[in-house]
Design a protein around this motif. Structure first.
Motif, PDB file in Angstrom:
ATOM      1  N   VAL A  90       0.834  -1.195   0.000  1.00 44.55           N
ATOM      2  CA  VAL A  90       0.000   0.000   0.000  1.00 44.55           C
ATOM      3  C   VAL A  90       0.873   1.251   0.000  1.00 44.55           C
ATOM      4  O   VAL A  90       2.072   1.202   0.272  1.00 44.55           O
ATOM      5  CB  VAL A  90      -0.971   0.008   1.203  1.00 44.55           C
ATOM      6  N   TYR A  91       0.230   2.359  -0.293  1.00 47.85           N
ATOM      7  CA  TYR A  91       0.891   3.658  -0.257  1.00 47.85           C
ATOM      8  C   TYR A  91       1.429   3.916   1.162  1.00 47.85           C
ATOM      9  O   TYR A  91       0.782   3.511   2.131  1.00 47.85           O
ATOM     10  CB  TYR A  91      -0.125   4.748  -0.643  1.00 47.85           C
ATOM     11  N   PRO A  92       2.632   4.517   1.304  1.00 43.93           N
ATOM     12  CA  PRO A  92       3.428   5.237   0.309  1.00 43.93           C
ATOM     13  C   PRO A  92       4.534   4.424  -0.358  1.00 43.93           C
ATOM     14  O   PRO A  92       5.557   4.994  -0.771  1.00 43.93           O
ATOM     15  CB  PRO A  92       4.018   6.378   1.132  1.00 43.93           C
ATOM     16  N   ALA A  93       4.387   3.106  -0.467  1.00 38.33           N
ATOM     17  CA  ALA A  93       5.419   2.301  -1.121  1.00 38.33           C
ATOM     18  C   ALA A  93       5.709   2.805  -2.529  1.00 38.33           C
ATOM     19  O   ALA A  93       6.871   2.861  -2.954  1.00 38.33           O
ATOM     20  CB  ALA A  93       4.976   0.831  -1.163  1.00 38.33           C
ATOM     21  N   GLN A  94       4.670   3.191  -3.254  1.00 35.79           N
ATOM     22  CA  GLN A  94       4.845   3.639  -4.642  1.00 35.79           C
ATOM     23  C   GLN A  94       5.686   4.909  -4.702  1.00 35.79           C
ATOM     24  O   GLN A  94       6.546   5.066  -5.582  1.00 35.79           O
ATOM     25  CB  GLN A  94       3.474   3.873  -5.291  1.00 35.79           C
ATOM     26  N   GLN A  95       5.448   5.820  -3.771  1.00 29.98           N
ATOM     27  CA  GLN A  95       6.245   7.043  -3.707  1.00 29.98           C
ATOM     28  C   GLN A  95       7.695   6.703  -3.384  1.00 29.98           C
ATOM     29  O   GLN A  95       8.630   7.255  -3.984  1.00 29.98           O
ATOM     30  CB  GLN A  95       5.670   7.978  -2.647  1.00 29.98           C
ATOM     31  N   ALA A  96       7.913   5.791  -2.454  1.00 27.40           N
ATOM     32  CA  ALA A  96       9.277   5.387  -2.100  1.00 27.40           C
ATOM     33  C   ALA A  96       9.988   4.751  -3.287  1.00 27.40           C
ATOM     34  O   ALA A  96      11.204   4.958  -3.479  1.00 27.40           O
ATOM     35  CB  ALA A  96       9.239   4.423  -0.921  1.00 27.40           C
ATOM     36  N   ASP A  97       9.259   3.998  -4.105  1.00 29.92           N
ATOM     37  CA  ASP A  97       9.869   3.330  -5.248  1.00 29.92           C
ATOM     38  C   ASP A  97      10.323   4.329  -6.309  1.00 29.92           C
ATOM     39  O   ASP A  97      11.400   4.185  -6.896  1.00 29.92           O
ATOM     40  CB  ASP A  97       8.886   2.328  -5.851  1.00 29.92           C
ATOM     41  N   VAL A  98       9.504   5.339  -6.574  1.00 28.03           N
ATOM     42  CA  VAL A  98       9.910   6.370  -7.532  1.00 28.03           C
ATOM     43  C   VAL A  98      11.080   7.167  -6.971  1.00 28.03           C
ATOM     44  O   VAL A  98      12.043   7.480  -7.687  1.00 28.03           O
ATOM     45  CB  VAL A  98       8.713   7.273  -7.890  1.00 28.03           C
ATOM     46  N   ASP A  99      11.042   7.490  -5.689  1.00 28.70           N
ATOM     47  CA  ASP A  99      12.166   8.195  -5.067  1.00 28.70           C
ATOM     48  C   ASP A  99      13.456   7.387  -5.206  1.00 28.70           C
ATOM     49  O   ASP A  99      14.533   7.954  -5.461  1.00 28.70           O
ATOM     50  CB  ASP A  99      11.888   8.451  -3.584  1.00 28.70           C
ATOM     51  N   ALA A 100      13.373   6.074  -5.045  1.00 31.77           N
ATOM     52  CA  ALA A 100      14.552   5.222  -5.179  1.00 31.77           C
ATOM     53  C   ALA A 100      15.106   5.285  -6.598  1.00 31.77           C
ATOM     54  O   ALA A 100      16.332   5.318  -6.803  1.00 31.77           O
ATOM     55  CB  ALA A 100      14.212   3.780  -4.800  1.00 31.77           C
ATOM     56  N   ALA A 101      14.212   5.309  -7.581  1.00 28.68           N
ATOM     57  CA  ALA A 101      14.652   5.417  -8.969  1.00 28.68           C
ATOM     58  C   ALA A 101      15.345   6.752  -9.226  1.00 28.68           C
ATOM     59  O   ALA A 101      16.376   6.810  -9.911  1.00 28.68           O
ATOM     60  CB  ALA A 101      13.460   5.246  -9.907  1.00 28.68           C
ATOM     61  N   VAL A 102      14.784   7.824  -8.676  1.00 35.15           N
ATOM     62  CA  VAL A 102      15.394   9.146  -8.844  1.00 35.15           C
ATOM     63  C   VAL A 102      16.780   9.166  -8.210  1.00 35.15           C
ATOM     64  O   VAL A 102      17.751   9.650  -8.819  1.00 35.15           O
ATOM     65  CB  VAL A 102      14.496  10.244  -8.235  1.00 35.15           C
ATOM     66  N   ARG A 103      16.891   8.630  -7.009  1.00 34.54           N
ATOM     67  CA  ARG A 103      18.203   8.598  -6.329  1.00 34.54           C
ATOM     68  C   ARG A 103      19.214   7.803  -7.145  1.00 34.54           C
ATOM     69  O   ARG A 103      20.382   8.220  -7.302  1.00 34.54           O
ATOM     70  CB  ARG A 103      18.069   7.973  -4.940  1.00 34.54           C
ATOM     71  N   TRP A 104      18.803   6.656  -7.661  1.00 35.41           N
ATOM     72  CA  TRP A 104      19.718   5.802  -8.421  1.00 35.41           C
ATOM     73  C   TRP A 104      20.195   6.517  -9.689  1.00 35.41           C
ATOM     74  O   TRP A 104      21.390   6.505 -10.000  1.00 35.41           O
ATOM     75  CB  TRP A 104      19.006   4.496  -8.779  1.00 35.41           C
ATOM     76  N   LEU A 105      19.279   7.122 -10.402  1.00 32.93           N
ATOM     77  CA  LEU A 105      19.643   7.839 -11.623  1.00 32.93           C
ATOM     78  C   LEU A 105      20.570   9.009 -11.325  1.00 32.93           C
ATOM     79  O   LEU A 105      21.543   9.252 -12.051  1.00 32.93           O
ATOM     80  CB  LEU A 105      18.378   8.341 -12.320  1.00 32.93           C
ATOM     81  N   ARG A 106      20.291   9.728 -10.250  1.00 31.09           N
ATOM     82  CA  ARG A 106      21.134  10.877  -9.918  1.00 31.09           C
ATOM     83  C   ARG A 106      22.526  10.409  -9.461  1.00 31.09           C
ATOM     84  O   ARG A 106      23.530  11.035  -9.793  1.00 31.09           O
ATOM     85  CB  ARG A 106      20.425  11.724  -8.860  1.00 31.09           C
TER      86      ARG A 106
END
Length: 266
Positions: A90-106
């Motif tokens: 459930v939420y906020p897992a989805q927000q955490a997953d996108v944040d993880a992608a942003v961190r990895w890319l950066r």
């Protein structure tokens, strides 16, 4: 009779497939696929956040079949991002997953030829809600500099079926909306606007009966009241997923790129 999904078309622009960006305990590793233009860069990057009512879909789903080609040809890298679906977490897992992608890319920006100061999100439908929340809440290594939202819901607290535990937003939030209004507001872009938010472009069908066009109008007004740029592109006569639009979907991809050209340069 079994209905099989079609064989995916080859993605000519794909440069890095299946990049693992996080491995939440007890869940599948989360991945992204990256499409980077040829050349030295560094290139701005758009994180594509798919829709599917928070319960279905994957990073390879696109509305515009030439989405990546259009983006890459105009100098944008694209990261197709997976996130946990509502019946996985459930939420906020989805927000955490996108944040993880942003961190990895950066973190890997130099290696991947990305510009760490020009990160944008583009989300559609349920992915629009996730993309908008990422843009509104990201700071530091999760900061987003621009957002394009295609017909995304912005106020989960006022959606229909408040008492239905099996409604899609209820599945996202872990129970009936009427029993968790404060939590629904926390997950709602409309209730997270602030003066330091990045610029937004909202592209929305005027006849959308899943996420009414009025949601885009109200969200734009709330952002502008905080001094944040928010452009609205009404798609006249179109429903959800641009059904019934008089122009091809690629028109809206190009409009998004024009917007990003404007707000991410200088």
């Amino acid at each position: 009779m079994t209905e099989f999904h079609p064989v995916p078309e080859p993605r000519k622009t794909l440069t890095h497939a299946g990049c693992v960006v996080s491995a939440p305990f007890g869940h599948r590793p989360l991945q992204l696929d990256l499409h980077v233009p040829p050349g030295d860069g560094p290139f701005p990057v758009v994180l594509w956040i798919h829709g599917g009512a928070w319960t279905t879909g994957s990073r390879v789903w696109t509305v515009d079949q030439r989405f990546h080609e259009r983006m890459v040809s105009r100098g944008y890298a694209v990261a197709d991002v997976d996130y946990r679906l509502a019946l996985e977490a459930v939420y906020p897992a989805q927000q955490a997953d996108v944040d993880a992608a942003v961190r990895w890319l950066r973190h890997h920006a130099a290696t991947l030829r990305l510009d760490p100061d020009r990160f944008a999100v583009l989300g559609e439908s349920a992915g629009g809600q996730i993309a908008a929340i990422a843009a509104l809440t990201g700071t530091g290594d999760t900061a987003i500099q621009a957002a394009v939202i295609w017909y995304g819901p912005v106020d989960l607290s006022t959606l229909r079926e408040q008492d239905d535990p099996f409604a899609f937003p209820a599945l996202l939030l872990g129970g009936p909306i009427g029993e968790r209004t404060a939590f629904a507001r926390l997950a709602s872009p409309l209730h997270n606007v602030h003066p330091d938010a990045p610029p937004f472009l909202l592209v929305h069908g005027t006849e959308d009966d899943i996420v009414p066009f009025a949601e885009a109008v109200g969200f734009a007004e709330a952002l502008r009241a905080q001094g944040v740029r928010c452009d609205v592109l009404p798609v006249e006569g179109a429903g959800h997923v641009f059904a019934g639009a008089s122009v091809e979907v690629g028109t809206f991809t190009e409009a998004g790129i024009d917007f990003l050209d404007d707000v991410l340069t200088g």
